[in-house]
Design a protein around this motif. Structure first.
Motif, short mmCIF file in Angstrom:
data_model
loop_
_atom_site.label_atom_id
_atom_site.label_comp_id
_atom_site.label_asym_id
_atom_site.label_seq_id
_atom_site.Cartn_x
_atom_site.Cartn_y
_atom_site.Cartn_z
N TYR A 42 -4.91 -4.28 -2.77
CA TYR A 42 -5.06 -3.89 -4.13
C TYR A 42 -4.34 -2.74 -4.32
CZ TYR A 42 -7.34 -2.15 -8.38
OH TYR A 42 -7.37 -1.46 -9.51
N VAL A 43 -4.17 -1.60 -3.53
CA VAL A 43 -3.67 -0.36 -3.80
C VAL A 43 -1.89 -0.87 -3.64
CG1 VAL A 43 -3.04 1.84 -2.93
CG2 VAL A 43 -5.69 1.02 -3.11
N SER A 44 -1.58 -1.39 -2.61
CA SER A 44 -0.16 -1.77 -2.39
C SER A 44 0.38 -2.64 -3.85
CB SER A 44 0.01 -2.57 -1.28
OG SER A 44 -0.32 -3.96 -1.32
N GLU A 45 -0.51 -3.27 -4.46
CA GLU A 45 0.10 -4.05 -5.55
C GLU A 45 0.06 -3.06 -6.73
OE1 GLU A 45 1.19 -7.10 -6.07
OE2 GLU A 45 0.96 -7.36 -4.01
N ARG A 46 -0.86 -1.99 -6.86
CA ARG A 46 -0.57 -0.92 -7.63
C ARG A 46 0.80 -0.10 -7.43
NH1 ARG A 46 -4.87 0.61 -10.67
NH2 ARG A 46 -3.17 1.38 -12.03
N TRP A 47 1.05 0.02 -6.19
CA TRP A 47 2.19 0.99 -5.77
C TRP A 47 3.45 0.13 -6.40
CZ3 TRP A 47 -1.31 3.94 -5.87
CH2 TRP A 47 -1.87 4.86 -5.12
N HIS A 48 3.51 -1.37 -5.96
CA HIS A 48 4.62 -1.84 -6.25
C HIS A 48 4.87 -2.11 -7.70
CE1 HIS A 48 7.65 -5.10 -5.82
NE2 HIS A 48 7.15 -5.68 -6.83
N ARG A 49 3.86 -2.10 -8.25
CA ARG A 49 3.85 -1.98 -9.97
C ARG A 49 4.55 -0.65 -10.64
NH1 ARG A 49 -1.52 -3.51 -12.70
NH2 ARG A 49 -0.17 -3.05 -14.43
N LEU A 50 3.83 0.26 -9.87
CA LEU A 50 4.37 1.80 -10.30
C LEU A 50 5.88 1.92 -10.05
CD1 LEU A 50 4.18 4.59 -11.03
CD2 LEU A 50 3.31 5.13 -8.72
N MET A 51 6.27 1.35 -8.81
CA MET A 51 7.65 1.68 -8.55
C MET A 51 8.79 0.68 -9.40
SD MET A 51 7.86 3.93 -6.25
CE MET A 51 9.30 3.90 -5.37
N SER A 52 8.09 -0.24 -9.86
CA SER A 52 8.82 -1.23 -10.62
C SER A 52 8.83 -0.65 -12.03
CB SER A 52 8.19 -2.68 -10.85
OG SER A 52 8.20 -3.30 -9.49
N GLU A 53 7.69 0.28 -12.53
CA GLU A 53 7.54 0.70 -13.74
C GLU A 53 8.82 1.67 -13.89
OE1 GLU A 53 6.19 1.01 -17.65
OE2 GLU A 53 5.20 -0.18 -16.06
N LEU A 54 8.93 2.65 -12.67
CA LEU A 54 9.90 3.55 -12.64
C LEU A 54 11.24 3.14 -12.38
CD1 LEU A 54 7.83 6.12 -10.45
CD2 LEU A 54 8.14 6.20 -12.84
N GLY A 55 11.61 1.74 -12.42
CA GLY A 55 12.81 1.39 -12.32
C GLY A 55 13.50 0.98 -11.05
N TYR A 56 12.47 0.81 -10.07
CA TYR A 56 12.98 0.60 -8.68
C TYR A 56 12.71 -0.88 -8.32
CZ TYR A 56 13.35 5.51 -8.72
OH TYR A 56 13.62 7.13 -8.93
N SER A 57 13.69 -1.68 -8.06
CA SER A 57 13.67 -3.10 -7.48
C SER A 57 13.65 -2.98 -6.05
CB SER A 57 14.62 -4.09 -8.12
OG SER A 57 15.88 -3.46 -7.62
N ARG A 58 14.04 -1.96 -5.43
CA ARG A 58 14.16 -1.92 -3.79
C ARG A 58 13.99 -0.35 -3.53
NH1 ARG A 58 15.92 -5.64 -0.57
NH2 ARG A 58 17.12 -4.32 0.80
N TYR A 59 12.90 -0.20 -2.55
CA TYR A 59 12.47 1.20 -2.23
C TYR A 59 12.10 1.23 -0.71
CZ TYR A 59 8.07 -1.00 -3.54
OH TYR A 59 7.03 -1.84 -3.79
N GLY A 60 11.84 2.22 -0.37
CA GLY A 60 11.07 2.58 1.00
C GLY A 60 9.94 3.08 0.87
N ALA A 61 9.15 2.87 2.04
CA ALA A 61 7.59 3.46 2.02
C ALA A 61 7.38 4.08 3.02
CB ALA A 61 6.84 2.25 1.64
N SER A 62 6.38 5.06 3.33
CA SER A 62 5.85 5.88 4.24
C SER A 62 4.60 6.33 3.98
CB SER A 62 6.63 7.15 4.44
OG SER A 62 6.39 7.77 5.76
N GLY A 63 3.68 6.19 5.08
CA GLY A 63 2.49 6.73 5.03
C GLY A 63 1.58 7.07 6.47
N TYR A 64 0.68 7.54 6.15
CA TYR A 64 -0.20 7.50 7.52
C TYR A 64 -1.84 7.31 7.06
CZ TYR A 64 -2.34 12.10 6.07
OH TYR A 64 -2.97 13.22 5.44
N ASP A 65 -2.68 7.09 8.17
CA ASP A 65 -4.07 6.89 7.96
C ASP A 65 -4.22 5.62 7.03
OD1 ASP A 65 -7.04 8.07 8.51
OD2 ASP A 65 -6.88 7.69 6.47
N PHE A 66 -5.29 5.70 5.92
CA PHE A 66 -5.22 4.66 4.66
C PHE A 66 -3.60 4.43 4.14
CE2 PHE A 66 -9.66 5.33 4.54
CZ PHE A 66 -10.20 4.08 4.78
#
Length: 378
Positions: A157-181
């Motif tokens: 659910y969250v990853s879909e929100r993140w993908h939509r957010l990055m798309s909203e900001l104009g990014y069709s390709r991007y990197g990602a990083s994180g820890y824990d959740f």
């Protein structure tokens, strides 16, 4: 339109009547802070067995000193000024910090925190990521991102929100990083959107997504790691059992008592860090949970990901792993071979310092590893 560090962000209502991106500023009412201090000063303290230290949980003298600092010395207004120097926005209920590269040619990158932490973990790293366009969202139910009032708010659910957010900001390709959740969200983001996610950088393995391996197929190093990890589970995993079954019950006390909140959250930062962060940083983290009343909603991550699990599969996206295993309570050092069962590991770096909260503990090390990895991807 709002101009933000060289990027035009659409604000207002879109064609469908949905608010797109809205500027956000942090300000907490005086009465909220005054009530917090009063509760801290009137805390009721339990006894403790003499000399037992941290064996049964948060050590009493440590907590009393920290609560005194929080009530009498901690400066939230100073934190507000510092945080408001960054560019904050909200989008469909998600709060995020957005920093564009001064060059205008930054590599798009989304950073995701874990529990019991927040977007604050990445603030010291931001000045070190000047070659990136960095998006730091608050997970749903943490800080200024309210959690939707329903079940199933899991990694996917969250990853879909993140993908939509990055798309909203104009990014069709991007990197990602994180820890824990954040590592879980980042993993599923790469799994579900391999054409968009250019690479992922992790500093912890999210336990729900760990490889399932028959004992006969394990190496000696992998067996040794899993033995240490099981020992960690025996002493540290109680919180997870509660939060994945009855988060609401424990949430009442933590939402009502700031001293209780500090004991519960502070113990994790003490036990899972190499060197416990400063009182000032801990109190900022506690205050963020307190003023937003988000400790209970944050704990629902455990419930949702247990009862609405996401089945992991091999992630072909190029992956970097920063190994930070220096915790007060050791969790074990992951062997590379173990992670290669799940990820396309392209970079593996073992660090001499830092624990579970690596972005907050060792921001320069994490930022340097991130930059080197994404440079290598071209």
């Amino acid at each position: 339109m709002r101009h933000c560090l060289g990027v035009q962000l659409a604000t207002g209502y879109g064609q469908a009547g949905v608010f797109v991106v809205e500027p956000f500023r942090i300000h907490v009412a005086d009465e909220v802070l005054n009530d917090l201090r009063a509760r801290l000063r009137n805390a009721r303290w339990p006894d403790q067995i003499p000399g037992i230290g941290w064996e049964q949980g948060t050590e009493l003298d440590w907590l009393r000193r920290l609560v005194s600092y929080w009530a009498n010395e901690f400066d939230w207004r100073g934190w507000e000024r510092r945080l408001n120097a960054f560019n904050h926005f909200t989008w469909e209920g998600i709060h995020f910090v957005y920093q564009r590269a001064p060059s205008g040619q930054g590599v798009p990158l989304i950073l995701t925190h874990g529990w019991p932490s927040s977007f604050l973990d990445y603030m010291d790293m931001l000045p070190m990521l000047e070659h990136f366009d960095v998006v730091v969202p608050s997970l749903p139910g943490y800080g200024f991102s309210p959690r939707p009032p329903k079940v199933g708010i899991n990694y996917r659910y969250v990853s879909e929100r993140w993908h939509r957010l990055m798309s909203e900001l104009g990014y069709s390709r991007y990197g990602a990083s994180g820890y824990d959740f954040g590592a879980g969200v980042t993993t599923i983001l790469a799994l579900d959107h391999p054409k968009s996610v250019t690479g992922i950088h992790l500093t912890t393995l999210e336990s729900d997504l760990a490889p399932v391996v028959d004992d006969t197929e394990l190496s000696d190093a992998e067996r040794s790691y899993l033995a240490v990890n099981r020992g960690w589970d025996m002493t540290e995993r109680g919180y997870s059992a509660i939060q994945s079954t009855k988060p609401q019950t424990v949430g009442y006390g933590l939402n009502d008592s700031p001293a209780g909140l500090a004991a519960y959250v502070g113990e994790k930062w003490h036990s899972w860090s190499d060197v416990t962060p400063t009182d000032d940083f801990l109190c900022a983290t506690f205050t963020l949970y307190w003023i937003t009343q988000s400790i209970t909603s944050s704990m629902r991550d455990y419930w949702d990901n247990r009862w609405h699990p996401v089945a992991p599969s091999y992630v072909s996206t190029p992956t970097a792993f920063g190994v930070f295993t220096h915790q007060t309570v050791p969790e074990g050092e992951l062997p590379r071979s173990y992670l290669e069962r799940l990820y396309n590991i392209q970079r593996w770096t073992v660090f001499p310092r830092g624990g579970h909260f690596a972005p907050a503990e060792e921001p320069a090390a994490v930022a340097g590893d991130l930059a080197a990895f994404f440079r290598s991807l071209g």
